[in-house]
Design an enzyme around this catalytic site. Structure first.
Site, PDB file in Angstrom:
ATOM      1  N   ASP A   1      37.421  83.417  46.023  1.00  0.00           N
ATOM      2  CA  ASP A   1      38.755  84.008  45.939  1.00  0.00           C
ATOM      3  C   ASP A   1      38.851  84.692  44.583  1.00  0.00           C
ATOM      4  O   ASP A   1      38.982  84.030  43.556  1.00  0.00           O
ATOM      5  CB  ASP A   1      39.820  82.923  46.077  1.00  0.00           C
ATOM      6  CG  ASP A   1      41.237  83.431  45.771  1.00  0.00           C
ATOM      7  OD1 ASP A   1      41.432  84.662  45.738  1.00  0.00           O
ATOM      8  OD2 ASP A   1      42.128  82.582  45.568  1.00  0.00           O
TER       9      ASP A   1
ATOM     10  N   ASP B   1      52.074  84.834  50.962  1.00  0.00           N
ATOM     11  CA  ASP B   1      51.191  84.765  49.781  1.00  0.00           C
ATOM     12  C   ASP B   1      51.902  85.352  48.568  1.00  0.00           C
ATOM     13  O   ASP B   1      51.995  86.572  48.414  1.00  0.00           O
ATOM     14  CB  ASP B   1      49.905  85.530  50.086  1.00  0.00           C
ATOM     15  CG  ASP B   1      48.873  85.441  48.959  1.00  0.00           C
ATOM     16  OD1 ASP B   1      49.210  84.891  47.886  1.00  0.00           O
ATOM     17  OD2 ASP B   1      47.747  85.908  49.157  1.00  0.00           O
TER      18      ASP B   1
END
Length: 349
Positions: free
Chosen positions: A6, A169
């Protein structure tokens, strides 16, 4: 060996598939998150992660953060006395640090990686991310959308077809809403919306605007250079925002010339100051649902991703918006990296 990464705006993380589940790899400081920060001294010494972030307070001109926002552009920054660096080069430094951590933890250096990107990234931004991975020394097997990775972490691959996930998110620098679902074992982002100028940093600025006027009784802050003043206020606001996730009030404090100056900030004050930001969270949700012609009741899950979703004011706003509690069974800062590791596991068989 293949890993999942990520590569975030504020923090980055690396994970791998082991014994039937994804696992995060700790960094050299035993933390599972590495700040996406780079600092280069005048002598050329490079700092990445927490050590770079620590240097922001006293060497802001040598330190860069949130450079993921520049990915795929020509924008660059000169750190220390070296050449200008663009977002791809600095991202490669972060990736190299993550790979070093993986090698130290696993005993071998990963040769391949799945790297996550925002769903809204265009072709130029995706190519820049792939190039950053190659500069860091890995073969980028796949770029995977962050909402897809998050949905994998929450088990979308085990759901029935047409059971849509809404991935909310809210990271440090950007806000994304995506509706993801599986059909015939293909995972698809049905709709995506967001605000790439809204994130935890903006909530930090709301705290700073609230507390800073109370601190500067003797013009101590005004005597500092703008870069140093902003860096000190940013770090103090970040600490205060995190503290208010579990406390009803906290100290907003900075140190100037060896003297600490502080002020109390309450959760109620913060909620009031952040009200305009909370209002901005709703429109991308409405737009994403409208784009795929869904009602909130059609969603099987509402999952939280990004450290800023840990704020109670955000979770409360979401609960009111949907009339039910979102799924926060996985740490919001870890979900994307864990999902990338799930994809890495699928690719490696």
């Amino acid at each position: 060996m293949i890993v999942g990464i990520d590569l975030g705006t504020t923090n980055s993380a690396i994970a791998y598939w082991h014994d039937g589940e994804p696992r995060l790899i700790p960094n050299a400081l035993k933390g599972e998150l590495t700040p996406s920060a780079v600092s280069i001294e005048k002598n050329g010494a490079v700092h990445v992660g927490s050590s770079a972030l620590d240097r922001m307070a006293f060497a802001p001109e040598q330190t860069a953060t949130s450079f993921k926002r520049w990915m795929g552009t020509k924008q660059n920054v000169r750190l220390g006395r070296g050449k200008p660096h663009d977002a791809t080069e600095m991202s490669a430094m972060v990736l190299r640090s993550l790979l070093d951590d993986a090698e130290a933890h696993l005993g071998e250096r990963p040769t391949e990686a799945v790297i996550t990107v925002p769903a809204y990234f265009n072709d130029k931004q995706r190519k820049a991310t792939r190039r950053a991975g190659e500069m860091a020394g890995v073969v980028v097997r796949r770029l995977i959308n962050e909402p897809t990775a998050a949905a994998l972490a929450f088990g979308l691959q085990d759901k029935e077809d047409r059971e849509p996930f809404l991935v909310f998110d809210l990271g440090g620098g950007t806000f994304d809403v995506s509706i993801v679902e599986k059909f015939e074992n293909i995972i698809e982002v049905r709709a995506s919306s967001g605000d790439n100028r809204l994130g935890g940093d903006d909530f930090n600025e709301a705290i700073s605007a609230l507390a800073a006027p109370r601190l500067d009784v003797d013009d101590a802050l005004e005597a500092l250079s703008p870069a140093k003043r902003n860096a000190l206020l940013f770090l103090a606001a970040e600490r205060a925002r995190r503290a208010l996730s579990t406390a009803s009030e906290t100290d907003f404090s900075i140190v100037v010339d060896g003297e600490e100056i502080s002020s109390i900030v309450t959760a109620e004050e913060f909620s009031h100051a952040a009200a305009p930001l909370l209002k901005r969270l709703k429109e991308p949700v409405v737009r994403a649902l409208r784009d795929c012609q869904m009602d909130p009741g059609d969603l099987s899950e509402i999952v939280l991703v990004g450290g800023a979703t840990r704020m109670p004011i955000v979770r409360n706003a979401l609960t009111r918006m949907f009339g039910r509690f979102p799924n926060n069974s996985i740490h919001p800062d870890h979900a994307v990296a864990l999902g990338a590791a799930v994809q890495a596991g699928l690719l490696s068989g």
